[in-house]
Enzyme design. Structure first.
Site, mmCIF file in Angstrom:
data_model
loop_
_atom_site.group_PDB
_atom_site.id
_atom_site.type_symbol
_atom_site.label_atom_id
_atom_site.label_comp_id
_atom_site.label_asym_id
_atom_site.label_seq_id
_atom_site.Cartn_x
_atom_site.Cartn_y
_atom_site.Cartn_z
ATOM 1 N N SER A 147 0.865 -1.195 0.000
ATOM 2 C CA SER A 147 0.000 0.000 0.000
ATOM 3 C C SER A 147 0.894 1.236 0.000
ATOM 4 O O SER A 147 2.048 1.177 0.446
ATOM 5 C CB SER A 147 -0.858 0.007 1.266
ATOM 6 O OG SER A 147 -1.492 1.249 1.425
ATOM 7 N N TYR A 160 -1.406 -0.961 10.558
ATOM 8 C CA TYR A 160 -1.582 -1.204 9.116
ATOM 9 C C TYR A 160 -0.341 -0.722 8.348
ATOM 10 O O TYR A 160 0.224 -1.462 7.536
ATOM 11 C CB TYR A 160 -2.831 -0.477 8.621
ATOM 12 C CG TYR A 160 -3.155 -0.723 7.161
ATOM 13 C CD1 TYR A 160 -3.834 -1.871 6.764
ATOM 14 C CD2 TYR A 160 -2.803 0.201 6.176
ATOM 15 C CE1 TYR A 160 -4.144 -2.093 5.427
ATOM 16 C CE2 TYR A 160 -3.106 -0.018 4.827
ATOM 17 C CZ TYR A 160 -3.778 -1.163 4.463
ATOM 18 O OH TYR A 160 -4.079 -1.382 3.143
HETATM 19 N N1 LIG Z 1 -8.777 -0.888 -1.509
HETATM 20 C C1 LIG Z 1 -7.754 -0.054 -1.421
HETATM 21 O O1 LIG Z 1 -7.885 1.154 -1.673
HETATM 22 C C2 LIG Z 1 -6.403 -0.566 -1.006
HETATM 23 C C3 LIG Z 1 -5.327 0.335 -0.999
HETATM 24 C C4 LIG Z 1 -4.068 -0.125 -0.639
HETATM 25 C C5 LIG Z 1 -3.877 -1.463 -0.316
HETATM 26 N N2 LIG Z 1 -4.933 -2.302 -0.318
HETATM 27 C C6 LIG Z 1 -4.669 -3.708 0.048
HETATM 28 O O2 LIG Z 1 -5.217 -4.558 -0.942
HETATM 29 C C7 LIG Z 1 -5.608 -5.791 -0.355
HETATM 30 C C8 LIG Z 1 -7.059 -6.089 -0.726
HETATM 31 O O3 LIG Z 1 -7.858 -5.026 -0.237
HETATM 32 P P1 LIG Z 1 -9.385 -4.842 -0.636
HETATM 33 O O4 LIG Z 1 -9.618 -3.392 -0.637
HETATM 34 O O5 LIG Z 1 -9.701 -5.661 -1.826
HETATM 35 O O6 LIG Z 1 -10.082 -5.464 0.680
HETATM 36 P P2 LIG Z 1 -11.477 -6.228 0.859
HETATM 37 O O7 LIG Z 1 -12.439 -5.770 -0.165
HETATM 38 O O8 LIG Z 1 -11.838 -6.081 2.292
HETATM 39 O O9 LIG Z 1 -11.100 -7.750 0.558
HETATM 40 C C9 LIG Z 1 -10.181 -8.392 1.394
HETATM 41 C C10 LIG Z 1 -10.063 -9.842 0.986
HETATM 42 O O10 LIG Z 1 -9.117 -10.461 1.881
HETATM 43 C C11 LIG Z 1 -9.705 -11.623 2.439
HETATM 44 N N3 LIG Z 1 -9.222 -11.912 3.775
HETATM 45 C C12 LIG Z 1 -9.185 -11.079 4.840
HETATM 46 N N4 LIG Z 1 -8.734 -11.745 5.929
HETATM 47 C C13 LIG Z 1 -8.479 -13.014 5.527
HETATM 48 C C14 LIG Z 1 -8.026 -14.183 6.186
HETATM 49 N N5 LIG Z 1 -7.723 -14.191 7.490
HETATM 50 N N6 LIG Z 1 -7.890 -15.315 5.468
HETATM 51 C C15 LIG Z 1 -8.201 -15.340 4.145
HETATM 52 N N7 LIG Z 1 -8.633 -14.267 3.469
HETATM 53 C C16 LIG Z 1 -8.780 -13.121 4.159
HETATM 54 C C17 LIG Z 1 -11.205 -11.313 2.450
HETATM 55 O O11 LIG Z 1 -11.976 -12.504 2.479
HETATM 56 P P3 LIG Z 1 -12.702 -13.106 3.768
HETATM 57 O O12 LIG Z 1 -12.994 -11.992 4.720
HETATM 58 O O13 LIG Z 1 -13.903 -13.752 3.167
HETATM 59 O O14 LIG Z 1 -11.733 -14.109 4.317
HETATM 60 C C18 LIG Z 1 -11.376 -10.586 1.121
HETATM 61 O O15 LIG Z 1 -11.529 -11.514 0.078
HETATM 62 C C19 LIG Z 1 -5.378 -5.648 1.146
HETATM 63 O O16 LIG Z 1 -4.134 -6.222 1.480
HETATM 64 C C20 LIG Z 1 -5.337 -4.146 1.339
HETATM 65 O O17 LIG Z 1 -4.569 -3.765 2.461
HETATM 66 C C21 LIG Z 1 -6.195 -1.892 -0.638
#
Ligand SMILES: NC(=O)c1ccc[n+]([C@@H]2O[C@H](COP(=O)([O-])OP(=O)(O)OC[C@H]3O[C@@H](n4cnc5c(N)ncnc54)[C@H](OP(=O)(O)O)[C@@H]3O)[C@@H](O)[C@H]2O)c1
Length: 257
Positions: A147, A160
């Protein structure tokens, strides 16, 4: 012939957190590029929905319900992959979460949850899949979803930010150790993209105004804009790149805010 291939045909990618948000977009995008998938997360229903989309595209997808914070779940997922005789070429460590708390109020439970989900899981997934890649001898690609919060101090909270900075350093060290096995390890550092994780924050107009004020491209990212960079890092087009973090951030990090 100077143009290397972005095609992922005959490759299989494991993606953690593939049920929704960024992981879901990457899984479908990788399938569009020709890959077969192994989809991990804790929510079976979401994994099955992604599996259906990918099989309708003529690719295969194996959903495995896995809590990546549990080493025993990771071992079971690896066993399943071995039983199915699947050769893994690509791993995307994408599963992540956040609890936004000011440093003085962070509890031990919150700290452990964020560390275990965002960084511990990514290391142990990498260790297991890295071992499989070493064993099959054809190398591979590991992509860690970090990130902008891993580079710059943001309001996302100390735990985080610490996990995302750790991911950038882990990327370099794994690239350093595993280059000899032809495993390229890189990271992607997204700025804001609308997913279930950020939906609520991005519905706050003031918050978005603050984000856009420090974003040269003056807009929030769209999920397909992460798919291209991820396919690039998973494909032959990036074969001499390892240990790097590619910020997909509308230019946000250029001024070192
Ligand atoms: N969205 C942004 O703007 C953004 C920006 C920078 C970085 N990121 C990073 O990108 C990644 C994805 O983010 P996102 O925005 O797509 O988040 P999201 O929509 O909340 O999706 C997160 C995914 O991770 C899975 N997950 C969480 N805990 C888990 C566990 N213990 N075991 C297995 N799976 C798990 C969730 O599935 P379940 O809960 O069903 O297990 C879900 O499929 C993250 O690492 C986040 O920090 C996102």
């Amino acid at each position: 012939m100077y143009l290397p291939s972005f095609n992922l045909s005959n490759k299989t990618a494991v993606i953690t957190g593939a049920g929704r948000g960024i992981g879901r977009a990457l899984a479908i995008g990788f399938a569009e590029a020709g890959a077969n998938l192994v989809l991990l997360s804790r929510t079976e229903k979401e994994l099955n929905e992604v599996e259906t989309i990918i099989s309708d595209m003529g690719r295969t997808a194996l959903p495995i319900v896995t809590d990546v914070t549990k080493p025993s779940d990771i071992s079971e997922a690896i066993e399943k992959i071995k039983q199915e005789n699947i050769k893994i070429d690509i791993l995307v460590n994408n599963a992540g979460m956040n609890i936004r708390t000011e440093a003085l109020n962070v509890t031990e439970d919150e700290w452990d949850k964020i560390m275990n989900t965002n960084i511990k899981s990514a290391f142990f997934m990498s260790r297991e899949i890295g071992a499989l890649m070493k064993e099959h001898g054809e190398g591979g690609r590991i992509i860690n979803i970090s990130s902008v919060a891993g580079k710059i101090a943001l309001r996302t909270g100390v735990a985080y930010g610490a996990t995302k900075a750790a991911m950038i350093q882990m990327t370099k060290i794994l690239a350093f150790e595993w280059g000899k096995y032809h495993i390229n390890v890189n990271s992607i550092g997204p700025w804001y993209f609308e997913t279930p994780l950020t939906k609520e924050l991005l519905s706050n107009e003031e918050y978005v105004k603050d984000i856009l004020a420090v974003t040269p491209l003056k807009r929030i990212g769209q999920l397909p804009e992460l798919v291209g960079p991820a396919v690039f890092l998973a494909s032959d087009a990036s074969s001499y790149i390892s240990g790097q973090t590619l910020f997909v951030d509308g230019g946000m990090t250029i001024n070192g805010f």
